[in-house]
Design a protein around this motif. Structure first.
Motif, PDB file in Angstrom:
ATOM      1  N   ILE A 205      45.135  75.080  58.363  1.00 26.86           N
ATOM      2  CA  ILE A 205      43.736  74.632  58.358  1.00 26.86           C
ATOM      3  C   ILE A 205      42.783  75.656  57.752  1.00 26.86           C
ATOM      4  O   ILE A 205      41.575  75.566  57.917  1.00 26.86           O
ATOM      5  N   SER A 206      43.339  76.643  57.047  1.00 23.80           N
ATOM      6  CA  SER A 206      42.457  77.542  56.298  1.00 23.80           C
ATOM      7  C   SER A 206      43.085  77.814  54.937  1.00 23.80           C
ATOM      8  O   SER A 206      44.240  77.491  54.692  1.00 23.80           O
ATOM      9  N   ARG A 207      42.297  78.368  54.080  1.00 23.18           N
ATOM     10  CA  ARG A 207      42.756  78.780  52.754  1.00 23.18           C
ATOM     11  C   ARG A 207      42.280  80.208  52.556  1.00 23.18           C
ATOM     12  O   ARG A 207      41.310  80.631  53.193  1.00 23.18           O
ATOM     13  N   GLY A 208      42.959  80.923  51.632  1.00 16.52           N
ATOM     14  CA  GLY A 208      42.439  82.227  51.238  1.00 16.52           C
ATOM     15  C   GLY A 208      40.994  82.012  50.834  1.00 16.52           C
ATOM     16  O   GLY A 208      40.646  80.935  50.325  1.00 16.52           O
ATOM     17  N   ARG A 209      40.111  82.971  51.121  1.00 16.98           N
ATOM     18  CA  ARG A 209      38.685  82.769  50.922  1.00 16.98           C
ATOM     19  C   ARG A 209      38.391  82.262  49.506  1.00 16.98           C
ATOM     20  O   ARG A 209      38.697  82.913  48.520  1.00 16.98           O
ATOM     21  N   LEU A 210      37.820  81.085  49.459  1.00 13.99           N
ATOM     22  CA  LEU A 210      37.428  80.481  48.186  1.00 13.99           C
ATOM     23  C   LEU A 210      35.955  80.779  47.953  1.00 13.99           C
ATOM     24  O   LEU A 210      35.209  81.062  48.888  1.00 13.99           O
ATOM     25  N   ALA A 211      35.542  80.657  46.724  1.00 17.58           N
ATOM     26  CA  ALA A 211      34.137  80.908  46.404  1.00 17.58           C
ATOM     27  C   ALA A 211      33.257  79.821  47.030  1.00 17.58           C
ATOM     28  O   ALA A 211      32.063  79.988  47.198  1.00 17.58           O
ATOM     29  N   TRP A 212      33.884  78.703  47.374  1.00 15.82           N
ATOM     30  CA  TRP A 212      33.145  77.548  47.840  1.00 15.82           C
ATOM     31  C   TRP A 212      33.765  77.072  49.137  1.00 15.82           C
ATOM     32  O   TRP A 212      34.974  77.025  49.252  1.00 15.82           O
ATOM     33  N   GLY A 213      32.981  76.729  50.126  1.00 18.65           N
ATOM     34  CA  GLY A 213      33.543  76.240  51.373  1.00 18.65           C
ATOM     35  C   GLY A 213      32.957  76.986  52.551  1.00 18.65           C
ATOM     36  O   GLY A 213      32.107  77.858  52.397  1.00 18.65           O
ATOM     37  N   ILE A 214      33.425  76.624  53.757  1.00 14.75           N
ATOM     38  CA  ILE A 214      32.859  77.167  54.996  1.00 14.75           C
ATOM     39  C   ILE A 214      33.758  78.298  55.504  1.00 14.75           C
ATOM     40  O   ILE A 214      34.959  78.094  55.677  1.00 14.75           O
ATOM     41  N   PRO A 215      33.194  79.501  55.724  1.00 15.23           N
ATOM     42  CA  PRO A 215      34.005  80.623  56.217  1.00 15.23           C
ATOM     43  C   PRO A 215      34.666  80.265  57.542  1.00 15.23           C
ATOM     44  O   PRO A 215      34.055  79.614  58.397  1.00 15.23           O
ATOM     45  N   PHE A 216      35.926  80.668  57.706  1.00 14.22           N
ATOM     46  CA  PHE A 216      36.646  80.355  58.944  1.00 14.22           C
ATOM     47  C   PHE A 216      36.204  81.337  60.018  1.00 14.22           C
ATOM     48  O   PHE A 216      36.350  82.539  59.854  1.00 14.22           O
ATOM     49  N   PRO A 217      35.678  80.849  61.144  1.00 17.47           N
ATOM     50  CA  PRO A 217      35.152  81.746  62.176  1.00 17.47           C
ATOM     51  C   PRO A 217      36.227  82.721  62.656  1.00 17.47           C
ATOM     52  O   PRO A 217      37.381  82.321  62.851  1.00 17.47           O
ATOM     53  N   GLY A 218      35.848  83.974  62.825  1.00 11.22           N
ATOM     54  CA  GLY A 218      36.770  84.977  63.346  1.00 11.22           C
ATOM     55  C   GLY A 218      37.711  85.566  62.324  1.00 11.22           C
ATOM     56  O   GLY A 218      38.595  86.340  62.670  1.00 11.22           O
ATOM     57  N   THR A 219      37.561  85.168  61.073  1.00 13.36           N
ATOM     58  CA  THR A 219      38.393  85.776  60.026  1.00 13.36           C
ATOM     59  C   THR A 219      37.480  86.408  58.992  1.00 13.36           C
ATOM     60  O   THR A 219      36.311  86.033  58.870  1.00 13.36           O
ATOM     61  N   ALA A 220      38.043  87.376  58.251  1.00 23.48           N
ATOM     62  CA  ALA A 220      37.235  88.044  57.239  1.00 23.48           C
ATOM     63  C   ALA A 220      37.376  87.356  55.891  1.00 23.48           C
ATOM     64  O   ALA A 220      36.483  87.433  55.051  1.00 23.48           O
ATOM     65  N   ASP A 221      38.496  86.684  55.696  1.00 23.04           N
ATOM     66  CA  ASP A 221      38.780  86.271  54.317  1.00 23.04           C
ATOM     67  C   ASP A 221      39.389  84.876  54.229  1.00 23.04           C
ATOM     68  O   ASP A 221      40.141  84.592  53.319  1.00 23.04           O
TER      69      ASP A 221
END
Ligand SMILES: [Zn+2]
Length: 503
Positions: A205-221
């Motif tokens: 339910i997450s992806r490596g930090r993309l330039a677009w999208g909602i930051p995953f709470p509690g993660t940096a990237d």
């Protein structure tokens, strides 16, 4: 009184709206209008899914900055649905701050209540950018996604956050089986029960930090996987997590297409259960609009322009055709031949001609004033009362095609009644008392029809309503479909109700 809260799927901002989208929106709108007609408060939400990879790819391909592209697409979709007379109360875009807050809150609620439901893992699989999901073997045919046979699947390997979906299999299965969470129609419920019985895999339910999208709470990237984010729009549109969101939530109905049932009927209820949020009452999954036997969609390049279809006979006629002929349960074909035939048969020669005939007779024989008629119901009144009750049952069961067909049956009943009673013969014979009875019954039937037509063809129903001398609009007047009263009203021929197309 809690509002009847219904939603449609939110659409990707990567291409123009098409007939497939239109079926879903006008179907949901007819349901919203039906509930308003009964006097219920309604909250109807539509919107855009703007955090997908393919949306950004589309903006790049168009040479536009993403934000400007999204604004233009949002305007394009919203204005198209308004042109088709959709009566949504809210327009949700998943790039809005209120949505990001809702997503963050729901994930944090899962983290707090069921921390074991979220874990870090590695995923390797074949990804369909069209669906924005990893595909299992059963969803792949000839090396391609079933929904997107023209796209290549992308081999992907990632380390990211997973949701322990497998843990929620039994509770979701129980909720569907018991009807606490309804999946309709039955064919879709049975499909979902089979998927659940086969067992569920945990999902990334997450992806490596993309330039677009909602930051995953509690993660940096990490960025929230677009589907996990998109589903939450139904909740964030209620104002969640702020106090008072329960005035709308739980939703009464999510209207979606049959291709995204696993997200809405398995993953979404599991997410809500993990967060301790009540489940929506029902998901309705409609079939697809087909053009020459193939699904109408942007990615498959089937070319029938929605604007062209709207212009053919006007927005009301397109709404009618989609719901009466294509239907809201199974797949159905769109063709201009069938559209023309329905327009002429059901509307120009059907409802339109009946309204013109009856109002013309009232003008000719009674100076445009509806007579009082008889105290004993005529056969047409009895039939109208019965058909209105059948229509109500069909609408309550989301059998939109059935309800539309009942409306046409009442038109046929009225035409048969005219033939059987021959008002022109009564006029010639000077049988004024009987002529009053017949004209009054026909006028009442038209009033019923304007009410029954209003969820399907709101603008044309209004024209007929006004021609019958009624103030305001029929949109909350269900009681008049059951007990129409028109004695003494001044009527006029409706203006251009369903003009015959130029030969
Ligand atoms: Zn796909």
């Amino acid at each position: 009184m809690k509002s009847y809260y219904l939603t449609t799927a939110i659409d990707y901002s990567n291409g123009d709206p098409h007939l497939g989208h239109a079926l879903e929106k006008v179907g949901a709108d007819a349901i919203a209008r039906w509930h308003r007609l009964r006097g219920e408060p309604v909250h109807f939400v539509m919107g855009m899914d703007e955090n997908a990879q393919k949306v950004i790819l589309a903006a790049d391909a168009a040479g536009r900055p993403p934000a400007a592209w999204l604004d233009a697409m949002s305007e394009r979709f919203d204005s198209t649905w308004k042109r088709l007379e959709c009566s949504h109360d809210d327009w949700m875009r998943t790039t809005e701050p209120r949505h990001a807050r809702g997503v963050k809150a729901l994930i944090e609620q899962i983290q707090a209540r069921n921390p074991d439901d979220l874990f870090v893992g590695e995923y390797e699989g074949r990804y369909c950018v069209g669906c924005e999901e990893f595909k299992s073997e059963s969803q792949i045919v000839n090396g391609r996604c079933i929904e997107h046979p023209s796209r290549e699947l992308v081999p992907t390997k990632e380390r990211n956050t997973f949701f322990r979906l497998s843990r929620w299999r039994d509770p979701v299965l129980a909720a569907i089986r018991s009807g606490a969470f309804r999946v309709e129609p039955a064919i879709r419920r049975n499909e979902m029960l089979r998927v659940l019985e086969d067992g569920l895999q945990d999902i990334s339910i997450s992806r490596g930090r993309l330039a677009w999208g909602i930051p995953f709470p509690g993660t940096a990237d990490e960025t929230v996987y677009v589907w996990f984010d998109a589903l939450i729009n139904y909740l964030s549109a209620t104002g969640y997590p702020d106090a008072g969101y329960e005035k709308l939530w739980p939703a009464d109905l999510h209207v979606i297409g049959k291709g995204i049932t696993r997200f809405h009927c398995i993953i979404w209820p599991a997410m809500l259960m993990a967060a301790g949020v009540p489940l929506p009452a029902m998901v309705w999954a409609h079939g697809y609009v087909q053009w020459g036997g193939a699904k109408v969609s942007k990615s498959e390049g089937t070319s029938v322009s929605l604007d062209e279809a709207i212009e053919r006979h006007g927005p009301d006629a397109l709404r009618w055709f989609l719901l009466r002929e294509v239907g809201f349960e199974n797949d159905g074909d769109f063709s201009f031949e069938r559209f023309d035939a329905r327009y002429e048969g059901d509307l120009a020669n059907g409802l339109g001609n009946l309204a013109a005939r009856v109002t013309a007779m009232l003008e000719k024989y009674r100076g445009g004033i509806v007579p009082v008629g008889a105290h004993v119901p005529e056969p047409l009144d009895t039939a109208g009362t019965e058909l209105a009750a059948e229509y109500a049952s069909a609408m309550a069961a989301i059998d939109l095609k059935g309800a539309a067909e009942i409306l046409s049956r009442l038109v046929s009943e009225a035409n048969g009644y005219i033939v059987a009673n021959a008002p022109w013969t009564l006029a010639k014979a000077g049988d004024d008392a009987r002529l009053d009875v017949v004209l009054a019954s026909l006028a009442r039937c038209l009033l019923r029809l304007s009410v029954l037509a209003s969820p399907f063809m709101p603008a044309k129903a209004q024209v007929l309503w006004t021609a019958l001398g009624q103030p305001g609009s029929p949109e909350k007047e269900w009681r008049l479909a059951l007990q129409p009263d028109l004695a003494g009203a001044r009527v006029a021929k409706p203006d251009n109700l369903f003009p015959k197309p130029a030969a």
